[in-house]
Scaffold this motif. Structure first.
Motif, PDB file in Angstrom:
ATOM      1  N   GLU A 200      12.250   7.430   0.737  1.00  0.00           N
ATOM      2  CA  GLU A 200      10.835   7.433  -0.033  1.00  0.00           C
ATOM      3  C   GLU A 200       9.820   6.308   0.534  1.00  0.00           C
ATOM      4  O   GLU A 200      10.104   5.513   0.990  1.00  0.00           O
ATOM      5  N   ASN A 201       8.674   7.159   0.675  1.00  0.00           N
ATOM      6  CA  ASN A 201       7.505   6.363   1.094  1.00  0.00           C
ATOM      7  C   ASN A 201       6.186   6.450   0.421  1.00  0.00           C
ATOM      8  O   ASN A 201       6.452   7.388  -0.579  1.00  0.00           O
ATOM      9  N   VAL A 202       5.258   5.868   0.460  1.00  0.00           N
ATOM     10  CA  VAL A 202       3.913   6.060  -0.005  1.00  0.00           C
ATOM     11  C   VAL A 202       2.958   6.121   0.907  1.00  0.00           C
ATOM     12  O   VAL A 202       2.660   5.480   1.898  1.00  0.00           O
ATOM     13  N   ILE A 203       2.136   7.222   0.758  1.00  0.00           N
ATOM     14  CA  ILE A 203       0.805   7.301   1.620  1.00  0.00           C
ATOM     15  C   ILE A 203      -0.391   6.779   0.615  1.00  0.00           C
ATOM     16  O   ILE A 203      -0.508   7.435  -0.467  1.00  0.00           O
ATOM     17  N   LYS A 204      -1.133   6.135   1.152  1.00  0.00           N
ATOM     18  CA  LYS A 204      -2.346   5.743   0.338  1.00  0.00           C
ATOM     19  C   LYS A 204      -3.602   6.258   1.135  1.00  0.00           C
ATOM     20  O   LYS A 204      -4.028   6.150   2.331  1.00  0.00           O
TER      21      LYS A 204
ATOM     22  N   VAL B 105       6.016  10.199  -0.983  1.00  0.00           N
ATOM     23  CA  VAL B 105       6.554  10.816  -0.083  1.00  0.00           C
ATOM     24  C   VAL B 105       8.023  10.830  -0.061  1.00  0.00           C
ATOM     25  O   VAL B 105       8.803   9.764  -0.046  1.00  0.00           O
ATOM     26  N   VAL B 106       8.841  12.055  -0.316  1.00  0.00           N
ATOM     27  CA  VAL B 106      10.185  12.140  -0.330  1.00  0.00           C
ATOM     28  C   VAL B 106      10.875  12.727   0.898  1.00  0.00           C
ATOM     29  O   VAL B 106      10.407  13.931   1.153  1.00  0.00           O
TER      30      VAL B 106
ATOM     31  N   GLN C 283       4.323  14.738  -1.826  1.00  0.00           N
ATOM     32  CA  GLN C 283       3.985  15.248  -3.211  1.00  0.00           C
ATOM     33  C   GLN C 283       2.682  15.453  -3.547  1.00  0.00           C
ATOM     34  O   GLN C 283       1.781  14.336  -3.299  1.00  0.00           O
ATOM     35  N   GLU C 284       2.618  16.715  -4.223  1.00  0.00           N
ATOM     36  CA  GLU C 284       1.230  16.746  -5.026  1.00  0.00           C
ATOM     37  C   GLU C 284      -0.093  16.592  -4.482  1.00  0.00           C
ATOM     38  O   GLU C 284      -1.086  15.723  -4.755  1.00  0.00           O
ATOM     39  N   VAL C 285      -0.047  16.764  -2.785  1.00  0.00           N
ATOM     40  CA  VAL C 285      -1.226  16.695  -2.098  1.00  0.00           C
ATOM     41  C   VAL C 285      -2.526  17.377  -2.928  1.00  0.00           C
ATOM     42  O   VAL C 285      -3.664  16.552  -2.948  1.00  0.00           O
TER      43      VAL C 285
END
Length: 294
Positions: free
Chosen positions: A101-105, A54-55, A60-62
């Protein structure tokens, strides 16, 4: 990672016709207990997951990540995820992301042993700082994965192309790399071919040609690698999926580890032998990967 937010999902059938999934998605405290002790994700690592970059609030790229989640579910005999429901959960949690910047899991578990249904949740966390790896590269060691190139076709029950929660081997490989004075590992087959890193795809440049190991070798087909290849093709470069001998890691003009969160980390050494970094191209690749991508 610093966990910031989470939602639990009550999975619905993949052919559900509804368009509103609000009643199936529940915000939960990311610091509070959320998984029952009998859940098979915790008991056996029996489940699958995806990590999405996640920016600045843009996920990104779901689509590619959801497609790979469904592919992994099929390989693992899990119920087909309702992708519209998962997309709704991603949109719900993404509003908490903010700048940076983050990250979704995404996590889909088989659920409780003898339970009625799978369990699922989506988490949001601050992404690790990857600036140094993107700039200065990573030192890698090659590690034998323990099987030959033809094993995935002969033994599909090994789930080698699925992104499962069973990451003990992957984490053990990274610890072994650290023991050997490296930053990361690259798995190779016992008969001498490159596979992937524990959490990343491998891409090599030979002249104006970019190559990555063929996914038929039992590796996870990287969403970031797919996106990069599409970008490179628009710029006139040739791209290919091939069986890559281990020696090519050293002889290639440049090489990278690619993942959704770290993005493009150039390989700076292989088994203790230095490798040149194409800094200009690496910066260009990461600029592309940090731009919004759907």
């Amino acid at each position: 990672m610093a966990w910031r937010s989470a939602v639990s999902i009550d999975p619905v059938a993949s052919d559900d016709r509804r368009t509103d999934f609000a009643d199936t998605i529940t915000m939960i405290d990311p610091g509070a207990p959320a998984v029952l002790i009998g859940d098979l994700s915790a008991q056996r690592g029996d489940g699958i997951f995806e990590s999405l970059g996640v920016v600045d609030g843009h996920v990104q790229e779901v689509g590619p990540h959801l497609a790979r989640l469904a592919h992994s579910a099929g390989l693992c005999d899990l119920p087909a995820p309702n992708l519209a429901q998962w997309r709704a959960a991603i949109e719900r949690i993404a509003v908490e992301a903010g700048p940076g910047e983050n990250v979704i899991k995404l996590i889909l578990s088989r659920g409780l042993d003898q339970g009625p249904a799978p369990t699922a949740w989506v988490t949001l966390a601050t992404a690790p700082d990857s600036a140094r790896a993107r700039r200065d590269g990573v030192r890698v060691v090659t590690l034998d994965r323990g099987y030959t190139l033809d094993v995935p076709a002969r033994a599909p029950w090994l789930l080698l192309g699925a992104k499962t929660l069973s990451y003990a081997t992957n984490m053990a490989a990274i610890r072994e790399a650290h023991r050997r004075g490296a930053d990361d590992a690259v798995f190779a087959t016992s008969d001498g071919f490159v596979l992937e890193a524990p959490t990343a795809s491998v891409v090599l440049r030979v002249g104006d040609r970019f190559v990555t190991p063929a996914p038929q070798a039992g590796i996870l087909h990287g969403t970031t690698q797919l996106s990069l290849f599409a970008h490179l093709e628009t710029r006139g470069f040739d791209t290919a999926y091939e069986n890559v001998p281990i020696a090519d890691l050293e002889t290639a003009d440049a090489a990278w580890l690619l993942s959704s969160v770290r993005l493009a980390a150039p390989i700076a050494s292989v088994d203790g032998r230095d490798k040149s970094i194409d800094r200009a191209l690496t910066a260009e690749i990461n600029a592309y990967l940090l731009a919004p991508r759907d």
